[in-house]
Design an enzyme around this catalytic site. Structure first.
Site, PDB file in Angstrom:
ATOM      1  N   HIS A   1      21.236  59.132   8.337  1.00  0.00           N
ATOM      2  CA  HIS A   1      20.209  60.047   8.845  1.00  0.00           C
ATOM      3  C   HIS A   1      19.365  60.581   7.696  1.00  0.00           C
ATOM      4  CE1 HIS A   1      18.262  63.171  11.076  1.00  0.00           C
ATOM      5  NE2 HIS A   1      18.954  62.914  12.174  1.00  0.00           N
TER       6      HIS A   1
ATOM      7  N   ARG B   1      15.111  56.399  12.081  1.00  0.00           N
ATOM      8  CA  ARG B   1      15.936  56.911  10.985  1.00  0.00           C
ATOM      9  C   ARG B   1      16.191  55.900   9.882  1.00  0.00           C
ATOM     10  NH1 ARG B   1      20.165  60.216  14.887  1.00  0.00           N
ATOM     11  NH2 ARG B   1      18.581  61.735  15.482  1.00  0.00           N
TER      12      ARG B   1
ATOM     13  N   GLY C   1      33.968  62.081  27.010  1.00  0.00           N
ATOM     14  CA  GLY C   1      35.298  62.263  27.610  1.00  0.00           C
ATOM     15  C   GLY C   1      35.333  63.389  28.638  1.00  0.00           C
TER      16      GLY C   1
HETATM   17  C1  LIG Z   1      25.410  67.150  13.177  1.00  0.00           C
HETATM   18  C2  LIG Z   1      25.124  66.202  14.292  1.00  0.00           C
HETATM   19  C3  LIG Z   1      24.056  66.412  15.133  1.00  0.00           C
HETATM   20  C4  LIG Z   1      23.787  65.527  16.178  1.00  0.00           C
HETATM   21  N1  LIG Z   1      22.717  65.771  16.993  1.00  0.00           N
HETATM   22  C5  LIG Z   1      22.462  64.911  18.016  1.00  0.00           C
HETATM   23  C6  LIG Z   1      21.372  65.144  18.889  1.00  0.00           C
HETATM   24  O1  LIG Z   1      20.638  66.109  18.764  1.00  0.00           O
HETATM   25  N2  LIG Z   1      21.160  64.271  19.910  1.00  0.00           N
HETATM   26  C7  LIG Z   1      21.958  63.171  20.099  1.00  0.00           C
HETATM   27  O2  LIG Z   1      21.737  62.430  21.047  1.00  0.00           O
HETATM   28  N3  LIG Z   1      23.018  62.960  19.284  1.00  0.00           N
HETATM   29  C8  LIG Z   1      23.285  63.787  18.257  1.00  0.00           C
HETATM   30  N4  LIG Z   1      24.347  63.543  17.427  1.00  0.00           N
HETATM   31  C9  LIG Z   1      25.299  62.473  17.774  1.00  0.00           C
HETATM   32  C10 LIG Z   1      26.224  62.960  18.886  1.00  0.00           C
HETATM   33  O3  LIG Z   1      26.524  64.314  18.684  1.00  0.00           O
HETATM   34  C11 LIG Z   1      27.533  62.191  18.969  1.00  0.00           C
HETATM   35  O4  LIG Z   1      27.306  60.822  18.885  1.00  0.00           O
HETATM   36  C12 LIG Z   1      28.221  62.491  20.285  1.00  0.00           C
HETATM   37  O5  LIG Z   1      28.335  63.878  20.482  1.00  0.00           O
HETATM   38  C13 LIG Z   1      29.589  61.838  20.364  1.00  0.00           C
HETATM   39  O6  LIG Z   1      30.205  62.245  21.564  1.00  0.00           O
HETATM   40  P1  LIG Z   1      31.572  61.611  22.041  1.00  0.00           P
HETATM   41  O7  LIG Z   1      31.910  62.275  23.314  1.00  0.00           O
HETATM   42  O8  LIG Z   1      31.475  60.146  22.016  1.00  0.00           O
HETATM   43  O9  LIG Z   1      32.630  62.012  20.886  1.00  0.00           O
HETATM   44  P2  LIG Z   1      33.023  63.408  20.210  1.00  0.00           P
HETATM   45  O10 LIG Z   1      32.163  64.528  20.614  1.00  0.00           O
HETATM   46  O11 LIG Z   1      33.145  63.096  18.742  1.00  0.00           O
HETATM   47  O12 LIG Z   1      34.450  63.709  20.785  1.00  0.00           O
HETATM   48  C14 LIG Z   1      35.585  63.007  20.385  1.00  0.00           C
HETATM   49  C15 LIG Z   1      36.762  63.569  21.129  1.00  0.00           C
HETATM   50  O13 LIG Z   1      37.867  62.707  20.941  1.00  0.00           O
HETATM   51  C16 LIG Z   1      39.007  63.431  20.570  1.00  0.00           C
HETATM   52  N5  LIG Z   1      39.828  62.539  19.753  1.00  0.00           N
HETATM   53  C17 LIG Z   1      39.436  61.682  18.780  1.00  0.00           C
HETATM   54  N6  LIG Z   1      40.478  60.979  18.324  1.00  0.00           N
HETATM   55  C18 LIG Z   1      41.548  61.405  19.012  1.00  0.00           C
HETATM   56  C19 LIG Z   1      42.917  61.059  18.990  1.00  0.00           C
HETATM   57  N7  LIG Z   1      43.386  60.118  18.182  1.00  0.00           N
HETATM   58  N8  LIG Z   1      43.755  61.718  19.826  1.00  0.00           N
HETATM   59  C20 LIG Z   1      43.292  62.682  20.679  1.00  0.00           C
HETATM   60  N9  LIG Z   1      41.999  63.020  20.745  1.00  0.00           N
HETATM   61  C21 LIG Z   1      41.144  62.387  19.930  1.00  0.00           C
HETATM   62  C22 LIG Z   1      38.484  64.645  19.856  1.00  0.00           C
HETATM   63  O14 LIG Z   1      39.448  65.656  19.922  1.00  0.00           O
HETATM   64  C23 LIG Z   1      37.236  64.941  20.686  1.00  0.00           C
HETATM   65  O15 LIG Z   1      37.612  65.683  21.815  1.00  0.00           O
HETATM   66  C24 LIG Z   1      24.609  64.411  16.372  1.00  0.00           C
HETATM   67  C25 LIG Z   1      25.689  64.183  15.518  1.00  0.00           C
HETATM   68  C26 LIG Z   1      25.927  65.049  14.468  1.00  0.00           C
HETATM   69  C27 LIG Z   1      27.036  64.729  13.524  1.00  0.00           C
END
Ligand SMILES: Cc1cc2nc3c(=O)[nH]c(=O)nc-3n(C[C@H](O)[C@H](O)[C@H](O)COP(=O)(O)OP(=O)(O)OC[C@H]3O[C@@H](n4cnc5c(N)ncnc54)[C@H](O)[C@@H]3O)c2cc1C
Length: 646
Positions: free
Chosen positions: A275, A339, A54
């Site tokens: 994982h 994984r 986002g």
């Molecule tokens: C502990 C951990 C370690 C990880 N390490 C890795 C790694 O090393 N390498 C890798 O490639 N991936 C890794 N992953 C996976 C990766 O981090 C995530 O898949 C990725 O960051 C998701 O990004 P995103 O932007 O899609 O969502 P997110 O980062 O989850 O962001 C979601 C956003 O949506 C907003 N939001 C959600 N619902 C609403 C709503 N209803 N109204 C308003 N706002 C809302 C939240 O506020 C947030 O801003 C890891 C995951 C975890 C859990």
């Protein structure tokens, strides 16, 4: 079975270009219509989510000149769950000269996903991966470097090259700071308006187009309406349907579930990533699980005692009495198998009674050899913050005693169905990052989520959303429009209902019970009998939730019980769909392991003749049979075969 769902017309990705795979992205960029810079100022885009997907989309579309409104439920965009990502981000730079290429990253990802991802999308992801690293370096992201100055790389599961770029064990945080700074630059420039502490609770669809969202101001409780010419959901994954997961506590399904209820198809909901390297559950009071990054499998060796029930201190167990089971079973990939495979292998040895730690639900991840080979200082430089985290949580020193790890829910490959342009089945609704059904098929390879989120936000959406916006600006609407009034009213009614039940059970107690059902029956291993049981149990528990949940406080204040209740209500509906999806897919593939479908040596057995499709589900009502639409998966470049990491 038939009463649980019905089958509708097949679905096709109409935007996917054809021709040689390496030219398809260029072809689409050329065929997609453009919006000239002066006209972009007349168009508005809502972006929900400020994680990597986002924030990168908002920054880029703001820079392009669109009027962007950005929403998140945290107090700062920088607290999005992406900040938790530890291990790294993949890119086909081939800095190591070890045989990597765009084609190899494409091949590894399709194979890693157990041949359940689209070839065109995955190829584009591999192409764009190279640009992501350049973009992030230009922003100042402090990737680890080698002595000579080149960016350093390490390996992640399911591959035999080193293509993972990292910033110690804080890669997500550093990438998010980069995206956040780009976003804030646009906030200062006036192209992006930021709404923190606002939770989207409904999608507004007018004349079949996504035209806005209903949000709740989480501090005052005010219900607000926001309009735009297009809406992007980048709201992350839904692993918390299992209650215990490695996700941030707030991660939830509401935004995409509300869109699903309004007509957006939900693809492959049952594909969940478990994982293998998480800190084992330590008690029933626990509400969160902690990941130990996969990068640790570069140097740590996984083992269990050969003898069942061996309670000796691991340091006293001699080499010949240890079973380095991954190295034995998968000599080519060893501890770096993907994984899904490592998780199932851990479950298998624990089921045999050879697990370690409380309850026997753990295996060792041992660094003794790495410390001997590289020295403690080198291990500390590479993984220090992860070791510290482990020690703080368990009270054990992993430099001296092997870590104990066990599989846990981590990522959801399912999500809203999108076409090549990342547009859902609702015109004007785009979905990015973990929230879409993504490019990872039935199993995501490590370090590919950050790559996909940033590919979607920095490079894909900015090139595809124009094609839709070229028809805008769309007719002006306001709050008096019947569809808008209805959406806002639906939110108020649901919140009032939750507050009025005044039952006897907390939201968390329901969530915990739902999570246990999901873990037991729709977790690492699924059976027809178990899934049927789960569906019946979910329906009963959902009815009880709406009869007996207790939500304290009022709407007009900061009310976390109310926020959670709303999210858990949506998890209940999603959970049923996940089980139906898992039940209908009578094959094993990647993260979806059906016990009835395995090879003689216990590996996942696919049935390509029957199930080589994306399952895209249409909502028909709560507890009503959803409609299944199949998108056939065609492989022109990668031959579908039984995955082997031996
Ligand atoms: C502990 C951990 C370690 C990880 N390490 C890795 C790694 O090393 N390498 C890798 O490639 N991936 C890794 N992953 C996976 C990766 O981090 C995530 O898949 C990725 O960051 C998701 O990004 P995103 O932007 O899609 O969502 P997110 O980062 O989850 O962001 C979601 C956003 O949506 C907003 N939001 C959600 N619902 C609403 C709503 N209803 N109204 C308003 N706002 C809302 C939240 O506020 C947030 O801003 C890891 C995951 C975890 C859990």
């Amino acid at each position: 079975m038939t009463e649980l769902y019905t089958e509708g017309a097949p679905i096709r990705d109409e935007k996917a270009p054809d021709g040689p795979i390496a030219e398809r992205w260029d072809k689409r960029r050329f065929s997609a219509r453009l919006v000239n810079p002066a006209n972009r100022r007349k168009l508005s885009i809502i972006i929900v989510g400020t994680g990597l997907a986002g924030a990168s989309a908002a920054a880029t579309l703001g820079e392009a000149g669109y009027n962007v409104k950005s929403f998140c439920y945290q107090d700062s965009p920088r607290r999005a769950h992406s900040i938790a990502a530890q291990g790294g981000i993949n890119a086909a730079k081939n800095y190591r000269n070890d045989g990597d290429s765009i084609y190899r990253l494409f091949y590894d990802t399709v194979k890693g996903g157990d041949y359940r991802a689209r070839e065109s999308n995955v190829y584009r992801l591999a192409q764009v991966s190279v640009e992501i690293i350049d973009q992030c370096v230009a922003q100042g992201v402090p990737f680890a470097r080698e002595y000579g100055g080149l960016l350093d790389n390490r390996s992640f599961g399911g591959v035999q090259v080193s293509r993972t770029f990292y910033a110690r064990g804080q890669t997500g945080q550093q990438l998010l700071i980069g995206a956040y700074q780009a976003l804030e630059r646009q906030v200062a420039a006036g192209t992006v308006e930021m709404y923190t502490r606002h939770e989207m609770l409904e999608l507004i669809v007018v004349d079949g187009r996504a035209r806005g969202i209903i949000v709740r101001d989480m501090v005052t409780g005010e219900i607000e309406t926001h309009f735009a010419d297009a809406v992007v959901l980048a709201t992350g994954g839904y692993g918390n349907v299992f209650f215990l997961s490695t996700n941030a506590m707030g991660s939830n399904v509401t935004a995409i579930w509300r869109a699903h209820r309004k007509g957006a198809l939900f693809a492959n909901p049952c594909y969940t990533q478990i994982h293998p390297t998480c800190i084992p559950v330590s008690g029933s009071y626990q509400s969160k699980l902690t990941l130990m990054s996969e990068s640790l499998r570069n140097d740590g060796r996984i083992w269990v005692p050969k003898k069942m029930g061996d309670k000796r201190d691991p340091r006293e167990i001699p080499e010949e009495e240890r079973d380095y089971y991954l190295e034995g079973m998968y000599p080519s990939f060893g501890n770096l198998v993907p994984r899904d495979i490592a998780s199932r292998a851990a479950k298998r040895v624990c089921d045999e009674g050879r697990g370690v730690g409380p309850g026997g639900l753990g295996v060792y991840l041992d660094f003794a050899d790495a410390i001997k080979r590289m020295g403690r200082a080198a291990v500390e430089a590479k993984y220090g913050n992860l070791f510290d985290m482990y020690q703080r949580i368990t009270g054990e020193n992993p430099y001296e005693v092997p870590m104990r790890i066990y599989p846990a829910v981590h990522y959801t490959m399912g999500g809203l169905w999108v076409d090549y342009d990342l547009q859902s089945t609702i015109p004007g609704l785009f979905v990015a990052g973990e929230a879409n059904f993504s490019d990872h098929g039935a199993n995501r390879l490590g370090a590919s989520a950050l790559m996909q989120g940033l590919a979607d936000g920095y490079f894909v959406l900015p090139n595809t959303i124009n094609d839709y916006l070229a028809d805008g600006p769309f007719e002006k609407i306001d709050e008096s429009h019947p569809e808008v009034k209805e959406a806002a009213e639906a939110v108020r009614t649901r919140l009032d209902k939750l507050l009025s039940i005044n039952g006897s059970r907390t939201v968390d107690s329901f969530h915990r019970e739902l999570g246990q059902i999901m873990w037991d029956y729709c977790g690492m291993e699924r059976t027809e009998e178990g899934l049927n049981k789960a569906i019946a149990r979910i329906r009963e528990l959902r009815a009880e939730f709406w009869r007996d949940v207790k939500v304290t406080g009022v709407n007009e204040e900061l009310n976390q019980a109310l926020e959670r209740a709303h999210r858990v209500a949506d998890f209940f509906e999603l959970a049923e769909l996940m089980c139906i999806d898992a039940l209908h897919r009578r094959e094993s593939c990647g993260g979806h392991f059906r016990a009835e479908s395995q090879t003689e040596d216990g590996e996942a057995l696919r049935h390509d003749d029957e199930f080589a499709y994306v399952a895209a589900w249409e909502f028909t009502g709560v507890g009503e049979p959803p409609v299944l639409h199949k998108e056939a998966l065609e492989y022109e470049y990668v031959e579908m075969k039984q995955r082997s990491y031996k």
